[in-house]
Design a protein around this motif. Structure first.
Motif, short mmCIF file in Angstrom:
data_model
loop_
_atom_site.label_atom_id
_atom_site.label_comp_id
_atom_site.label_asym_id
_atom_site.label_seq_id
_atom_site.Cartn_x
_atom_site.Cartn_y
_atom_site.Cartn_z
N SER A 165 -11.76 18.21 -9.50
CA SER A 165 -11.06 17.08 -10.11
C SER A 165 -9.63 17.48 -10.45
O SER A 165 -8.68 16.71 -10.26
CB SER A 165 -11.77 16.64 -11.38
N VAL A 168 -7.43 17.75 -7.24
CA VAL A 168 -7.01 16.43 -6.76
C VAL A 168 -5.87 15.90 -7.64
O VAL A 168 -4.88 15.37 -7.15
CB VAL A 168 -8.20 15.45 -6.73
N ALA A 169 -6.03 16.12 -8.96
CA ALA A 169 -4.99 15.66 -9.87
C ALA A 169 -3.68 16.41 -9.64
O ALA A 169 -2.60 15.81 -9.64
CB ALA A 169 -5.46 15.85 -11.32
N TRP A 214 -0.64 0.86 -7.12
CA TRP A 214 -1.34 1.77 -8.03
C TRP A 214 -2.84 1.61 -7.90
O TRP A 214 -3.60 2.57 -8.00
CB TRP A 214 -0.87 1.60 -9.47
N GLN A 215 -3.28 0.36 -7.65
CA GLN A 215 -4.70 0.13 -7.45
C GLN A 215 -5.18 0.85 -6.20
O GLN A 215 -6.20 1.53 -6.20
CB GLN A 215 -4.97 -1.37 -7.30
N LEU A 218 -5.43 4.56 -6.75
CA LEU A 218 -6.59 4.99 -7.53
C LEU A 218 -7.83 5.05 -6.63
O LEU A 218 -8.62 5.98 -6.69
CB LEU A 218 -6.81 4.05 -8.70
N MET A 219 -7.94 4.04 -5.74
CA MET A 219 -9.07 4.03 -4.81
C MET A 219 -8.98 5.22 -3.85
O MET A 219 -9.98 5.90 -3.59
CB MET A 219 -9.07 2.74 -4.00
N PHE A 221 -7.58 8.02 -4.39
CA PHE A 221 -7.93 9.23 -5.14
C PHE A 221 -9.44 9.38 -5.26
O PHE A 221 -9.97 10.48 -5.11
CB PHE A 221 -7.29 9.21 -6.53
N GLY A 222 -10.11 8.27 -5.53
CA GLY A 222 -11.56 8.31 -5.64
C GLY A 222 -12.19 8.83 -4.35
O GLY A 222 -13.09 9.67 -4.37
N LEU A 223 -11.69 8.33 -3.21
CA LEU A 223 -12.25 8.75 -1.93
C LEU A 223 -11.94 10.21 -1.63
O LEU A 223 -12.80 10.95 -1.15
CB LEU A 223 -11.70 7.84 -0.81
N TRP A 225 -11.47 12.48 -3.77
CA TRP A 225 -12.31 13.26 -4.68
C TRP A 225 -13.72 13.42 -4.12
O TRP A 225 -14.27 14.51 -4.11
CB TRP A 225 -12.33 12.56 -6.04
N LEU A 226 -14.27 12.31 -3.60
CA LEU A 226 -15.62 12.38 -3.04
C LEU A 226 -15.67 13.38 -1.89
O LEU A 226 -16.57 14.22 -1.82
CB LEU A 226 -16.05 10.99 -2.55
N MET A 286 -9.90 2.05 4.20
CA MET A 286 -9.12 1.24 3.28
C MET A 286 -7.89 0.65 3.96
O MET A 286 -7.49 -0.47 3.69
CB MET A 286 -8.68 2.06 2.06
N MET A 302 -20.15 7.27 3.82
CA MET A 302 -20.50 7.76 2.49
C MET A 302 -21.95 8.19 2.45
O MET A 302 -22.30 9.19 1.81
CB MET A 302 -20.21 6.69 1.44
#
Lengths: 326, 258
Positions: A165, A168-169, A214-215, A218-219, A221-223, A225-226, A286, A302
């Protein structure tokens, strides 16, 4: 349990791996920023204008010309067609697909590093988290404590997830702050289109949505991260299975690179889609880029990743609790 | 090792971990459950491009505009650009919208695109090559060479061009338009003579059509290629080579006024 995790975190920080990773990411981002800057400059010189509409129009014309050339393969032609339709859609709706600014740079950086770069950085930490205990001999000290083995391993795994985490950040923060020096820090609210889907007939724009950058970020980043978690878990497994850190890293590296190569050439070998490394480019779903093999969807990818993840986790724990340590 | 550092790093990691989880969940729900937006298409060309003081050349058309066959990749547009840059003190900006293999039907579509209109609007000079693919169909037309068909093709072509020129004039009434005529790449072949007659007629009709529009000049190229056609053709025996393109560019350059 808390103590164990704290202990692992301490080892992680003491090793300074995260600092090394941050430096690598920082250097690469600086390189990419410079390359992007040069590219913009060249384009401005060539077209004599900054206007993004002119630039996209020119890209469309180039794509049309390449499509009309008889020497390109059907597959490549279809990919070009999709990219072209997407560009045309952006142009028709007067939306700039790459609003200049650090958030856009960050988005492109993430989309391009999800497959290889971020997984590599994760590997640096994941692949020796267990095997280094072997090579340093400290595994015996760890296991002679009155704690269950699975708890020891779990604490290591949790630490790994936290480290991922953080990586990624770090990638996000560094790409934002460094590229912002050149491109400016604005652009969080820029409109981005998502929801393109690729069908046999080409690009389907029926379910296109307009969201803020930004939305979208965030998505993304989520992907990312996975993907990082899955690759990290598999490296973790190898770290349990193989005593030598270098060998474990080599295996994982080979798998990742094979994935990058396979993605470009497997479209006719359909069962290759069950490999985890062909499914890493989740961000493609996406932004509407065609998947490497026809018929792959976000949920499919996924699913594949989660199965590999679960298998990796199971093998790690099973082997670690059973194996003899000497 | 400072306990506080460890605690805070752990805490930050946990926060990011949760944030990325939220992002992941959002991505999945958005991908499957998100409602499509109705996004308005922009069709108004009213967005005035700020008139810059540079010379803006817009080239539309087919592979000749693209420069197919020229080893240097410039095509007549590139050579012409070089020439203008030499003579003019202004900055010159080129927008090349040529697409290989384009026929007048497709150009008709292309010219109605909002962005293309906008480019035409800001142009100071417009170059058009069109007709080669309509007439020759990439060389196939030669095989099925029949007069009746050709009349039909020519009529359709002229109709399309009429529409295209009207569109150009509607978006831009100031710029000079140069419509490049056809040459006969097959004049050395067996049916070359008959083909030449067709091309001459075609060019004549094109010139007539151009004359109906203000500030529109038909530029003949037929004569340039007439005597030594093979010296000026690329190995595909259809597109001009570097020399051929240079000839066309020189011809257009001689028509320019400053």
């Amino acid at each position: 349990m808390n103590k164990l995790i704290q202990n692992e975190m301490m080892k992680l920080i003491a090793k300074k791996r995260l600092v090394v990773i941050a430096i690598i990411i920082g250097i690469l981002v600086a390189l990419f920023t410079y390359a992007q800057f040069k590219e913009n400059e060249r384009q401005r010189e060539k077209l004599g204008t900054d206007d993004w509409r002119t630039i996209i129009q020119q890209t469309i014309i180039d794509q049309q010309n390449r499509i009309s050339s008889p020497r390109i393969s059907d597959e490549w032609k279809q990919q070009l067609q999709i990219a072209l339709q997407q560009n045309q859609y952006y142009l028709d709706h007067d939306i700039n697909p790459s609003e200049p600014g650090a958030p856009t740079f960050m988005r492109i950086f993430l989309e391009n590093s999800i497959e290889l770069f971020i997984p590599l950085m994760v590997m640096v930490i994941a692949s020796d988290i267990v095997s280094s205990e072997h090579s340093q001999g400290s595994i015996k000290l760890l296991l002679t404590r009155p704690v269950k083995r699975w708890k020891v391993l779990l604490s290591k795994y949790i630490t790994l997830i936290l480290a991922i985490s953080l990586i990624v950040a770090i990638a996000g923060l560094l790409s934002y702050s460094i590229s912002g020096l050149v491109f400016g820090y604005k652009g969080w609210g820029a409109p981005v289109l998502t929801g393109f889907s690729v069908t046999d007939a080409g690009l389907n724009t029926a379910s296109v949505k307009l969201i803020d950058q930004w939305q979208f970020l965030l998505m993304d980043f989520g992907l990312v991260w996975l993907v990082a978690i899955v690759v990290g878990t598999l490296s973790f497994m190898l770290s349990v299975l193989i005593r030598s850190t270098a060998a474990g890293m080599g295996v994982m590296l080979a798998a990742l690179i094979a994935g990058a190569i396979l993605s470009n050439m497997v479209s006719s070998w359909e069962s290759a889609k069950y490999f985890f490394m062909v499914n890493l480019k989740l961000t493609n779903y996406m932004n509407g880029n065609p998947p490497p093999i026809e018929g792959m969807t976000l949920s499919f990818s996924m699913m594949v990743l989660l199965i590999w993840w679960a298998a990796g986790l199971f093998v790690s724990f099973y082997v670690f609790t059973k194996k003899d340590v000497y | 090792m400072n306990k506080k550092v460890i605690k805070s790093v752990t805490l930050i990691s946990v926060i990011f971990c949760l944030l990325w989880l939220v992002g992941l969940g959002w991505a999945v729900t958005e991908y499957y459950a998100g409602k499509p937006d109705k996004i308005q298409e922009k069709t108004n060309v009213e967005r005035k491009t700020e008139k810059k003081d540079d010379l803006h050349i817009v080239a539309i058309g087919d592979s000749l505009t693209r420069g197919t066959g020229d080893e240097t990749g410039k095509g007549y547009v590139g050579f012409l650009l070089d020439e203008i840059k030499e003579k003019s003190k202004q900055d010159v900006r080129l927008t090349n919208l040529g697409i290989s293999g384009q026929e007048s039907d497709q150009l008709k579509e292309q010219i109605q695109q909002t962005e293309v209109k906008r480019q035409l609007q800001s142009a100071d000079m417009i170059l058009v090559t069109m007709g080669g693919n309509d007439l020759f169909r990439g060389g196939q037309g030669l095989l099925e060479f029949e007069n009746a068909d050709i009349e039909e093709i020519e009529k359709k072509f002229l109709e399309n061009m009429n529409f295209i020129f009207q569109q150009i004039r509607a978006s831009n009434s100031e710029a000079n338009v140069f419509f490049i005529g056809l040459y006969n790449p097959f004049s050395d072949l067996e049916q070359g003579k008959e083909m030449s007659a067709v091309v001459r007629h075609w060019n004549y009709q094109s010139a007539e059509l151009s004359a109906a529009f203000p500030k529109m000049v038909f530029v003949p190229t037929f004569d340039l290629f007439e005597l030594k056609v093979n010296d000026y053709l690329y190995t595909d025996k259809f597109h001009p080579n570097t020399k051929g393109y240079r000839l066309i560019a020189e011809r257009v350059a001689s028509l320019l006024t400053w």
